[in-house]
Design a protein around this motif. Structure first.
Motif, PDB file in Angstrom:
ATOM      1  N   UNK A   1       0.944  -1.348   0.076  1.00 48.90           N
ATOM      2  CA  UNK A   1      -0.303  -0.097   0.067  1.00 48.90           C
ATOM      3  C   UNK A   1       0.957   1.056  -0.052  1.00 48.90           C
ATOM      4  N   UNK A   2       0.923   1.841  -1.129  1.00 44.39           N
ATOM      5  CA  UNK A   2       1.600   2.752  -1.678  1.00 44.39           C
ATOM      6  C   UNK A   2       1.420   4.340  -1.265  1.00 44.39           C
ATOM      7  N   UNK A   3       1.891   5.455  -0.188  1.00 42.69           N
ATOM      8  CA  UNK A   3       2.099   6.683  -0.490  1.00 42.69           C
ATOM      9  C   UNK A   3       3.377   7.393  -1.308  1.00 42.69           C
ATOM     10  N   UNK A   4       3.621   8.324  -1.624  1.00 43.11           N
ATOM     11  CA  UNK A   4       4.413   8.957  -2.267  1.00 43.11           C
ATOM     12  C   UNK A   4       4.401  10.170  -2.305  1.00 43.11           C
ATOM     13  N   UNK A   5       5.864  10.741  -2.108  1.00 40.34           N
ATOM     14  CA  UNK A   5       5.240  12.552  -2.396  1.00 40.34           C
ATOM     15  C   UNK A   5       6.694  13.188  -3.341  1.00 40.34           C
ATOM     16  N   UNK A   6       6.404  13.936  -3.471  1.00 42.16           N
ATOM     17  CA  UNK A   6       7.300  15.056  -4.141  1.00 42.16           C
ATOM     18  C   UNK A   6       6.957  15.869  -4.707  1.00 42.16           C
ATOM     19  N   UNK A   7       8.161  17.115  -4.014  1.00 41.05           N
ATOM     20  CA  UNK A   7       7.846  18.338  -3.568  1.00 41.05           C
ATOM     21  C   UNK A   7       7.365  19.558  -5.359  1.00 41.05           C
ATOM     22  N   UNK A   8       7.890  18.707  -6.246  1.00 41.04           N
ATOM     23  CA  UNK A   8       8.051  19.332  -7.437  1.00 41.04           C
ATOM     24  C   UNK A   8       6.176  18.615  -8.485  1.00 41.04           C
ATOM     25  N   UNK A   9       5.496  19.705  -8.897  1.00 42.76           N
ATOM     26  CA  UNK A   9       3.965  19.087  -9.230  1.00 42.76           C
ATOM     27  C   UNK A   9       4.072  18.908 -10.083  1.00 42.76           C
TER      28      UNK A   9
END
Length: 140
Positions: free
Chosen positions: A66-74
């Motif tokens: 079950x994956x959550x992912x984030x990045x600073x760049x839209x």
């Protein structure tokens, strides 16, 4: 945010497509070993920090996590949503993640800590959101 962080945000602004067509392919090579190091498998709650175009997030989903992912760049987030439609993908930056304490079994960061101005503070934030018996794995 440090001056270094500001510089990184400016350098990558709007460049998701260019990254996806170039460095992303090179950076994908250690992904299986990264997920192995974090013991990502079926049922694992995994966070992919600095997901870029979603290569690691998609690989985690393929393993049954079950994956959550984030990045600073839209623009990276837009690509990651396409690559890993089963993942919860959002814009967020280290060292302030929008997650509860001890929310994840595993955290992975593929070539990310070298893009933050205060890596020790970023690592402390990763430790905050991983379970006490969880894993943090990263490449630099």
């Amino acid at each position: 945010m440090t001056t270094f962080d500001e510089s990184e945000r400016l350098k990558w602004a709007g460049r998701g497509g260019a990254y996806s067509g170039s460095f992303a392919k090179l950076c994908a090579h250690p992904v299986p070993q990264l997920l192995d190091a974090a013991e990502v498998g079926p049922g694992t709650r995994m966070l992919d920090v600095g997901t870029g175009p979603g290569t690691v997030a998609a690989a985690g989903c393929a393993r049954g996590a079950t994956v959550s992912a984030v990045d600073a760049e839209p623009t990276m987030v837009e690509l990651a949503v396409q690559s890993a439609p089963a993942a919860d993908v959002r814009v967020a930056t280290l060292p302030e993640l929008p997650f509860a304490d001890a929310e994840f079994d595993a955290i992975v960061a593929n070539f990310v800590l070298n893009h933050v101005g205060r890596p020790k503070v970023a690592l402390a934030e990763l430790r905050r959101v991983v379970k006490p018996d969880g894993w943090i794995a990263f490449t630099v």
